[in-house]
Write a protein that holds these residues in place. Structure first.
Motif, PDB file in Angstrom:
ATOM      1  N   MET A   1     -24.534 143.730 -26.290  1.00 53.80           N
ATOM      2  CA  MET A   1     -24.095 143.132 -27.558  1.00 53.80           C
ATOM      3  C   MET A   1     -24.760 141.775 -27.776  1.00 53.80           C
ATOM      4  SD  MET A   1     -22.087 144.576 -29.633  1.00 53.80           S
ATOM      5  CE  MET A   1     -21.664 144.179 -31.290  1.00 53.80           C
ATOM      6  N   PHE A   5     -27.210 140.017 -30.682  1.00 53.79           N
ATOM      7  CA  PHE A   5     -26.578 138.935 -31.423  1.00 53.79           C
ATOM      8  C   PHE A   5     -27.468 137.689 -31.525  1.00 53.79           C
ATOM      9  CE2 PHE A   5     -23.774 135.302 -31.810  1.00 53.79           C
ATOM     10  CZ  PHE A   5     -22.913 135.701 -32.811  1.00 53.79           C
ATOM     11  N   ASP A 190      -9.502 145.915 -38.872  1.00 56.65           N
ATOM     12  CA  ASP A 190     -10.450 146.535 -37.934  1.00 56.65           C
ATOM     13  C   ASP A 190     -10.403 148.068 -37.964  1.00 56.65           C
ATOM     14  OD1 ASP A 190      -8.172 147.103 -36.532  1.00 56.65           O
ATOM     15  OD2 ASP A 190      -8.603 145.770 -34.839  1.00 56.65           O
ATOM     16  N   ASN A 245     -25.019 146.323 -45.092  1.00 62.53           N
ATOM     17  CA  ASN A 245     -23.901 146.519 -44.169  1.00 62.53           C
ATOM     18  C   ASN A 245     -23.709 147.989 -43.830  1.00 62.53           C
ATOM     19  OD1 ASN A 245     -21.769 145.899 -42.472  1.00 62.53           O
ATOM     20  ND2 ASN A 245     -20.258 145.821 -44.138  1.00 62.53           N
ATOM     21  N   GLU A 247     -24.069 148.755 -41.071  1.00 64.21           N
ATOM     22  CA  GLU A 247     -23.422 148.550 -39.761  1.00 64.21           C
ATOM     23  C   GLU A 247     -21.902 148.713 -39.854  1.00 64.21           C
ATOM     24  OE1 GLU A 247     -25.525 146.495 -41.285  1.00 64.21           O
ATOM     25  OE2 GLU A 247     -27.174 145.998 -39.947  1.00 64.21           O
ATOM     26  N   ALA A 249     -19.749 146.447 -40.708  1.00 65.54           N
ATOM     27  CA  ALA A 249     -19.073 145.284 -40.140  1.00 65.54           C
ATOM     28  C   ALA A 249     -17.999 144.801 -41.106  1.00 65.54           C
ATOM     29  CB  ALA A 249     -20.089 144.172 -39.908  1.00 65.54           C
ATOM     30  N   THR A 251     -16.555 141.531 -40.259  1.00 64.19           N
ATOM     31  CA  THR A 251     -16.448 140.102 -40.009  1.00 64.19           C
ATOM     32  C   THR A 251     -17.822 139.520 -39.700  1.00 64.19           C
ATOM     33  OG1 THR A 251     -15.450 138.386 -38.619  1.00 64.19           O
ATOM     34  CG2 THR A 251     -15.925 140.483 -37.546  1.00 64.19           C
ATOM     35  N   LEU A 253     -20.441 138.848 -41.464  1.00 66.64           N
ATOM     36  CA  LEU A 253     -21.453 139.799 -41.928  1.00 66.64           C
ATOM     37  C   LEU A 253     -22.869 139.232 -41.828  1.00 66.64           C
ATOM     38  CD1 LEU A 253     -19.061 141.520 -42.871  1.00 66.64           C
ATOM     39  CD2 LEU A 253     -20.368 142.043 -44.928  1.00 66.64           C
ATOM     40  N   VAL A 255     -24.253 137.940 -39.567  1.00 60.86           N
ATOM     41  CA  VAL A 255     -24.817 138.382 -38.297  1.00 60.86           C
ATOM     42  C   VAL A 255     -24.626 139.892 -38.130  1.00 60.86           C
ATOM     43  CG1 VAL A 255     -24.597 138.217 -35.794  1.00 60.86           C
ATOM     44  CG2 VAL A 255     -24.414 136.156 -37.209  1.00 60.86           C
ATOM     45  N   ASN A 256     -23.381 140.307 -38.299  1.00 64.92           N
ATOM     46  CA  ASN A 256     -23.044 141.680 -37.927  1.00 64.92           C
ATOM     47  C   ASN A 256     -23.574 142.729 -38.897  1.00 64.92           C
ATOM     48  OD1 ASN A 256     -21.715 140.914 -35.570  1.00 64.92           O
ATOM     49  ND2 ASN A 256     -19.863 140.400 -36.732  1.00 64.92           N
ATOM     50  N   ALA A 257     -23.891 142.297 -40.125  1.00 67.90           N
ATOM     51  CA  ALA A 257     -24.480 143.254 -41.065  1.00 67.90           C
ATOM     52  C   ALA A 257     -25.986 143.057 -41.156  1.00 67.90           C
ATOM     53  CB  ALA A 257     -23.828 143.113 -42.437  1.00 67.90           C
ATOM     54  N   LYS A 259     -27.956 143.588 -38.313  1.00 69.69           N
ATOM     55  CA  LYS A 259     -28.433 144.049 -37.007  1.00 69.69           C
ATOM     56  C   LYS A 259     -29.481 145.140 -37.117  1.00 69.69           C
ATOM     57  CE  LYS A 259     -24.425 142.876 -34.280  1.00 69.69           C
ATOM     58  NZ  LYS A 259     -23.121 143.358 -33.809  1.00 69.69           N
TER      59      LYS A 259
END
Ligand code: K7E
Ligand code: CUA
Length: 663
Positions: A1, A5, A190, A245, A247, A249, A251, A253, A255-257, A259
């Protein structure tokens, strides 16, 4: 992970740093020598084009003349407007009704002019609202908001209101995926992947009166839909949406969207979806959404709460939608004038992919798929690709076309517009913008027939372009001449709110239909006063209706007594003028609402609840004649239970007392 990140985060930090460091050199004198004459419209002359510009967080739409950049009007759409009384008058309040009650503000990003055969026809302008999902239709005869429809099963109505070639549909893709309206939304965040869904709504437009109707909605896996454009020519019957997004995600986003290397462009065969709907397919769902319509004859809006939508779950209809991989976090999704090429602008991509509609069709026929995304076939990237524009710039956002085989893309991070060829995908020219452009617009640039003479960039950052006005600066538009090989900067001008997308049309297409007055004999407002002798004040319980007229330079009546505390007073103002450009205004002391600005032949109503006994002056707010300042009156409010009789008059100038002056 952690491995994924960190690099992603550092790239984003780089992007953010780049945003603040984007000021090009020699920002001062980038215009050509003939720029002044190119934008100069002499006094008394008209501009060549109308430019309709989204107001972003102002919720309104502004109208500029091009090439002068002169602001012609701000049209109230999703936000109340104390200048005109929009959203404050009884006639217009219903326009801002929603399933959440009265919503006085909106976030307006995209505009589309109505089209016939893929060309601008000058009838209507459609506008989206993100926050409380809605679409408005503005009538270009009156430049008034004529209709607003709310969209159920949606949140952040961003990918909207893009239209089909003959204005059959206005579409609306949800930015936020959310639980469906008829489901229990009280779920842990979640559980996004399980409970949150995306939708794309097709709103049909009646070709005669423009009336909008929620025709059907497509149910899609949870992700964010961002922008869209309809197909045309060979790609008629299709629609293309950028999605980020993938992904899924929920939260951080940023970063998490960010990837995956690629997100998607969603290709929708809406003709096929329409066939399924006509064949009675789809699930009826009970929802609640407002549909607000302004009646032209009564000058009054009504709001109806609609209760049903039809949903096609794309899982069950696999030939409606296909995914095309698109690098990376795509924003703009633009279709060229021939309808053959679809351009995806990945905010974090170092190239621009151009997809070919023919290749997409071949790939679908040959099932050249790379698995599926939530049950939707994913077409192989290479199979759909026409080619890539290499090293075009940093942070591509939006693309428009000049109709001569060229595309123009904005680059937010490198702060420039890049012209490239659709044919060989080579960069032809680049020009800095001041600073960080979002959308750009070529008049007709998303239609079959662009008017490829001008390009306007709508910049996100203004900094030092104008005289400083404290910490808050107006946003900035920049006009370019694109008639030659090289782009030429002609002018800067400030814009209202935050402009996103815009549209423009030749002036003649719109000005010829423009309404000058409302014919008083056709005014069917329930509270119209057809001439001064009919003016009156009527009590019904604690409701007092004032039927008041306006004409240069008095109100009738202008003295009213017998109103009491506890009364609701309704001022129904009819402007009796029948001349162009003679509005009258109405304001009464202490009103908690706004003024009314009443156009010739129009009737507007202001509700007013007095809270203290006394004398309340009212007056005309619009300098309508040499004796405008004399256009005034008094209303007397007495305590509850007082026996002052209801009376009203005009021109009764007898004095009950001796004047101090004559003593
Ligand atoms: Cu501003 Cu079209 Cu909302 Cu891009 S979006 S900039
Ligand atoms: Cu009427 Cu001023």
């Amino acid at each position: 992970m952690k491995k994924i990140f960190l690099p992603v985060l550092s790239f984003i930090v780089f992007v953010l740093l780049s945003i603040t460091g984007c000021k090009p050199k020699n920002a001062g004198d980038a215009t050509g020598s003939d720029a002044a004459s190119r934008v100069y419209v002499p006094p008394g002359k008209y501009d060549e084009l109308y430019n309709f510009v989204s107001g972003g967080f102002s919720g309104q739409v502004s109208v500029y003349g091009i090439p002068s950049g002169r602001l012609l009007r701000v049209m109230p759409v999703f936000s109340v407007d104390p200048e005109s009384g929009y959203g404050f008058s009884e006639e217009t309040k219903p326009m801002l009704n929603t399933s959440h009650g009265q919503v006085p503000w909106g976030d307006q990003h995209h505009l589309e002019l109505s089209q016939t055969n893929g060309e601008i026809d000058g009838r209507w302008l459609f506008a989206n609202e993100n926050n409380t999902p809605r679409i408005a239709r503005i009538d270009l005869k009156t430049f008034r908001t004529a209709e607003i429809i709310e969209i159920p099963n949606s949140a952040g109505n961003h990918s909207s209101p893009f239209i089909t070639e003959n204005t059959e549909y206005v579409v609306a893709g949800t930015r936020f995926s959310v639980p469906m309206d008829d489901q229990n939304g009280d779920v842990p965040i979640d559980t996004y992947k399980k409970n949150f869904k995306g939708t794309i709504s097709f709103i049909s437009v009646d070709q005669k009166d423009g009336d909008m109707k929620l025709a059907f909605q497509l149910l899609l896996p949870g992700m964010d839909f961002d922008l869209s454009h309809s197909g045309k020519g060979p790609s008629s019957g299709w629609f293309f949406f950028s999605c980020y997004n993938s992904e899924q995600a929920h939260t951080l986003l940023e970063v998490n969207a960010s990837k995956r290397d690629k997100d998607y462009i969603l290709a929708v065969n809406w003709k096929k979806a329409e066939e399924y709907i006509k064949a009675g397919k789809g699930r009826k769902q009970t929802v609640k959404y407002a549909h607000n319509v302004l009646n032209e004859s009564t000058h009054t809006a009504t709001s109806t709460m609609e209760t049903q939508t039809t949903i096609l779950d794309v899982k069950d209809f696999p030939d409606i939608v296909y995914m095309i991989p698109c690098p990376k976090s795509p924003h703009g999704c633009d279709v060229d004038p021939t309808g053959q090429y679809i351009v995806g602008s990945g905010k974090l991509a170092a190239l621009i992919p151009v997809f070919s509609f023919d290749k997409i069709q071949k790939a679908i026929a040959a099932k050249e798929f790379d698995g599926d995304y939530g049950g939707i076939p994913v077409i192989k990237y290479e199979a759909a690709l026409h080619g890539e524009v290499k090293k075009p710039g940093l942070g591509p956002l939006h693309t428009e076309f000049d109709g001569k085989g060229n595309a123009y893309t904005t680059f937010f991070i490198s702060s420039e517009i890049v012209k490239w060829s659709l044919n060989d995908l080579k960069v032809i020219d680049r020009h800095p913008t001041y600073y960080s452009p979002g959308h750009l617009m070529i008049p007709g640039g998303d239609t079959k027939n662009p008017y490829g003479k001008y390009l306007i960039a709508y910049n996100k950052i203004t900094k030092d372009r104008y005289l400083p006005t404290g910490p808050e600066l107006a946003q900035s538009a920049q006009l370019f001449d694109i008639s030659g090989e090289k782009m030429k900067l002609l002018a800067d001008y400030p814009s209202i709110g935050e402009p996103h997308y815009a549209q423009a049309a030749p002036a003649s297409l719109i000005s010829k239909n423009s309404t000058k007055i409302f014919k008083i004999e056709e005014n069917q407002n329930a509270f119209v006063t057809m001439g001064e002798p009919k003016s009156k004040v009527v009590r019904n319980g604690n409701r007092v209706d004032v039927y008041m007229t306006m004409i240069r330079s008095h109100f009738s009546p202008d003295n009213i007594e017998g109103v009491k505390l506890g009364d609701d007073v309704y001022f129904h103002l009819t402007n009796l003028e029948q001349d162009w450009d003679v509005p009258h205004g109405f304001a009464v002391k202490g009103a908690n609402t706004s003024e009314l600005l009443v156009m010739p032949g129009d009737t507007q109503t202001l509700k007013w609840v007095p809270e203290v006994a006394g004398i309340y002056p009212f007056y005309c707010t619009d300098f309508c004649s040499a004796l405008h300042q004399e256009m005034q009156g008094y209303l007397r409010v007495s305590p509850k239970g007082s026996n002052v009789p209801l009376s009203f008059s005009l021109g009764k100038n007898s004095d009950a007392t001796d004047s101090l002056l004559t003593k």
